[in-house]
Design a protein around this motif. Structure first.
Motif, PDB file in Angstrom:
ATOM      1  N   GLY A  63      11.553 -12.573   3.094  1.00 49.54           N
ATOM      2  CA  GLY A  63      12.298 -12.093   1.935  1.00 49.54           C
ATOM      3  C   GLY A  63      11.537 -11.053   1.143  1.00 49.54           C
ATOM      4  O   GLY A  63      12.083 -10.010   0.763  1.00 49.54           O
ATOM      5  N   LEU A  64      10.250 -11.305   0.903  1.00 45.39           N
ATOM      6  CA  LEU A  64       9.439 -10.341   0.163  1.00 45.39           C
ATOM      7  C   LEU A  64       9.246  -9.048   0.953  1.00 45.39           C
ATOM      8  O   LEU A  64       9.222  -7.959   0.380  1.00 45.39           O
ATOM      9  N   THR A  65       9.121  -9.157   2.264  1.00 50.44           N
ATOM     10  CA  THR A  65       9.007  -7.961   3.106  1.00 50.44           C
ATOM     11  C   THR A  65      10.292  -7.143   3.040  1.00 50.44           C
ATOM     12  O   THR A  65      10.246  -5.914   2.920  1.00 50.44           O
ATOM     13  N   PHE A  66      11.431  -7.803   3.103  1.00 52.57           N
ATOM     14  CA  PHE A  66      12.709  -7.102   3.019  1.00 52.57           C
ATOM     15  C   PHE A  66      12.874  -6.405   1.669  1.00 52.57           C
ATOM     16  O   PHE A  66      13.282  -5.244   1.606  1.00 52.57           O
ATOM     17  N   ILE A  67      12.533  -7.095   0.590  1.00 51.35           N
ATOM     18  CA  ILE A  67      12.636  -6.492  -0.751  1.00 51.35           C
ATOM     19  C   ILE A  67      11.699  -5.294  -0.864  1.00 51.35           C
ATOM     20  O   ILE A  67      12.068  -4.246  -1.405  1.00 51.35           O
ATOM     21  N   GLY A  68      10.478  -5.436  -0.350  1.00 56.52           N
ATOM     22  CA  GLY A  68       9.530  -4.317  -0.385  1.00 56.52           C
ATOM     23  C   GLY A  68      10.013  -3.122   0.406  1.00 56.52           C
ATOM     24  O   GLY A  68       9.855  -1.971  -0.025  1.00 56.52           O
ATOM     25  N   LEU A  69      10.619  -3.363   1.571  1.00 58.94           N
ATOM     26  CA  LEU A  69      11.154  -2.250   2.366  1.00 58.94           C
ATOM     27  C   LEU A  69      12.306  -1.556   1.655  1.00 58.94           C
ATOM     28  O   LEU A  69      12.415  -0.329   1.690  1.00 58.94           O
ATOM     29  N   VAL A  70      13.168  -2.330   1.007  1.00 62.07           N
ATOM     30  CA  VAL A  70      14.287  -1.727   0.280  1.00 62.07           C
ATOM     31  C   VAL A  70      13.772  -0.871  -0.873  1.00 62.07           C
ATOM     32  O   VAL A  70      14.231   0.266  -1.081  1.00 62.07           O
ATOM     33  N   VAL A  71      12.787  -1.371  -1.606  1.00 62.33           N
ATOM     34  CA  VAL A  71      12.212  -0.600  -2.717  1.00 62.33           C
ATOM     35  C   VAL A  71      11.534   0.662  -2.205  1.00 62.33           C
ATOM     36  O   VAL A  71      11.672   1.750  -2.771  1.00 62.33           O
ATOM     37  N   TRP A  72      10.790   0.534  -1.094  1.00 60.20           N
ATOM     38  CA  TRP A  72      10.100   1.705  -0.524  1.00 60.20           C
ATOM     39  C   TRP A  72      11.107   2.751  -0.069  1.00 60.20           C
ATOM     40  O   TRP A  72      10.917   3.940  -0.293  1.00 60.20           O
ATOM     41  N   LEU A  73      12.172   2.316   0.601  1.00 63.48           N
ATOM     42  CA  LEU A  73      13.200   3.262   1.050  1.00 63.48           C
ATOM     43  C   LEU A  73      13.933   3.901  -0.122  1.00 63.48           C
ATOM     44  O   LEU A  73      14.310   5.065  -0.071  1.00 63.48           O
ATOM     45  N   ALA A  74      14.132   3.152  -1.210  1.00 63.45           N
ATOM     46  CA  ALA A  74      14.808   3.708  -2.385  1.00 63.45           C
ATOM     47  C   ALA A  74      13.948   4.759  -3.077  1.00 63.45           C
ATOM     48  O   ALA A  74      14.467   5.718  -3.649  1.00 63.45           O
ATOM     49  N   GLN A 125       0.829  -1.204   0.000  1.00 66.89           N
ATOM     50  CA  GLN A 125       0.000   0.000   0.000  1.00 66.89           C
ATOM     51  C   GLN A 125       0.863   1.254   0.000  1.00 66.89           C
ATOM     52  O   GLN A 125       0.549   2.229  -0.697  1.00 66.89           O
ATOM     53  N   MET A 126       1.923   1.236   0.766  1.00 65.49           N
ATOM     54  CA  MET A 126       2.791   2.411   0.812  1.00 65.49           C
ATOM     55  C   MET A 126       3.511   2.623  -0.520  1.00 65.49           C
ATOM     56  O   MET A 126       3.693   3.762  -0.959  1.00 65.49           O
ATOM     57  N   LEU A 127       3.905   1.527  -1.183  1.00 67.17           N
ATOM     58  CA  LEU A 127       4.540   1.661  -2.501  1.00 67.17           C
ATOM     59  C   LEU A 127       3.561   2.192  -3.535  1.00 67.17           C
ATOM     60  O   LEU A 127       3.909   3.050  -4.350  1.00 67.17           O
ATOM     61  N   ILE A 128       2.339   1.696  -3.511  1.00 61.40           N
ATOM     62  CA  ILE A 128       1.318   2.190  -4.447  1.00 61.40           C
ATOM     63  C   ILE A 128       1.011   3.652  -4.156  1.00 61.40           C
ATOM     64  O   ILE A 128       0.864   4.467  -5.071  1.00 61.40           O
ATOM     65  N   GLY A 129       0.918   3.997  -2.865  1.00 61.02           N
ATOM     66  CA  GLY A 129       0.650   5.383  -2.497  1.00 61.02           C
ATOM     67  C   GLY A 129       1.745   6.334  -2.925  1.00 61.02           C
ATOM     68  O   GLY A 129       1.483   7.488  -3.268  1.00 61.02           O
ATOM     69  N   SER A 130       2.992   5.869  -2.913  1.00 63.31           N
ATOM     70  CA  SER A 130       4.088   6.754  -3.318  1.00 63.31           C
ATOM     71  C   SER A 130       4.165   6.919  -4.834  1.00 63.31           C
ATOM     72  O   SER A 130       4.751   7.884  -5.315  1.00 63.31           O
ATOM     73  N   SER A 131       3.558   6.004  -5.583  1.00 59.69           N
ATOM     74  CA  SER A 131       3.620   6.116  -7.044  1.00 59.69           C
ATOM     75  C   SER A 131       2.373   6.737  -7.658  1.00 59.69           C
ATOM     76  O   SER A 131       2.353   7.019  -8.853  1.00 59.69           O
ATOM     77  N   VAL A 132       1.341   6.996  -6.859  1.00 59.25           N
ATOM     78  CA  VAL A 132       0.106   7.602  -7.372  1.00 59.25           C
ATOM     79  C   VAL A 132       0.350   9.090  -7.607  1.00 59.25           C
ATOM     80  O   VAL A 132       1.000   9.770  -6.814  1.00 59.25           O
ATOM     81  N   THR A 133      -0.185   9.606  -8.721  1.00 58.65           N
ATOM     82  CA  THR A 133       0.046  11.009  -9.057  1.00 58.65           C
ATOM     83  C   THR A 133      -0.845  11.953  -8.245  1.00 58.65           C
ATOM     84  O   THR A 133      -0.462  13.098  -8.022  1.00 58.65           O
ATOM     85  N   LEU A 134      -2.013  11.508  -7.811  1.00 61.22           N
ATOM     86  CA  LEU A 134      -2.871  12.357  -6.988  1.00 61.22           C
ATOM     87  C   LEU A 134      -2.368  12.341  -5.548  1.00 61.22           C
ATOM     88  O   LEU A 134      -2.287  11.287  -4.922  1.00 61.22           O
ATOM     89  N   ASP A 135      -2.020  13.512  -5.058  1.00 64.97           N
ATOM     90  CA  ASP A 135      -1.402  13.602  -3.736  1.00 64.97           C
ATOM     91  C   ASP A 135      -2.323  13.120  -2.625  1.00 64.97           C
ATOM     92  O   ASP A 135      -1.885  12.447  -1.694  1.00 64.97           O
TER      93      ASP A 135
END
Length: 111
Positions: free
Chosen positions: A97-108, A16-26
């Motif tokens: 593993g998937l949680t770690f990858i998701g956190l790394v992508v979110w932080l990046a 959800q946080m990754l999708i929220g960061s990529s949505v164009t509507l603030d």
């Protein structure tokens, strides 16, 4: 299994946080990031609650569908877990593993 459910909730919160960061509507992005953070907090709460009250839940929940009824050396029947150790390890490694990858992508993507 309860701990795996908490890990899956963490993965959903990160998604959800990754999708929220990529949505164009603030506004929608802010809502998705907020609910994603709430989902992560809820998963942590469930993990802490279940670890504190594990003894109360042990007697109430039985995984008989995943056990074999075997007669031991003394002739008494007992339940033995039918899942091999490898299966149990995979059920923990994949969500972690998937949680770690998701956190790394979110932080990046934070900046």
């Amino acid at each position: 299994m309860a701990r795996i459910d908490s890990l899956i909730l963490v993965m959903l919160g990160i998604a959800q946080m990754l999708i929220g960061s990529s949505v164009t509507l603030d506004f929608i992005g802010l809502i998705l990031q907020g609910t994603g953070g709430g989902t992560i907090v809820m998963a942590i709460y469930f993990l802490i609650f279940l670890s504190k009250h594990q003894k109360e839940f042990d007697g109430a929940y039985s995984k008989l569908e995943k056990t074999n009824l075997i007669r031991n050396d003394t002739g008494e029947l007992e339940f033995q877990d039918a899942n091999p150790v490898v299966t149990k390890v995979i059920w923990y490694i994949v969500p972690v593993g998937l949680t770690f990858i998701g956190l790394v992508v979110w932080l990046a993507n934070l900046g």
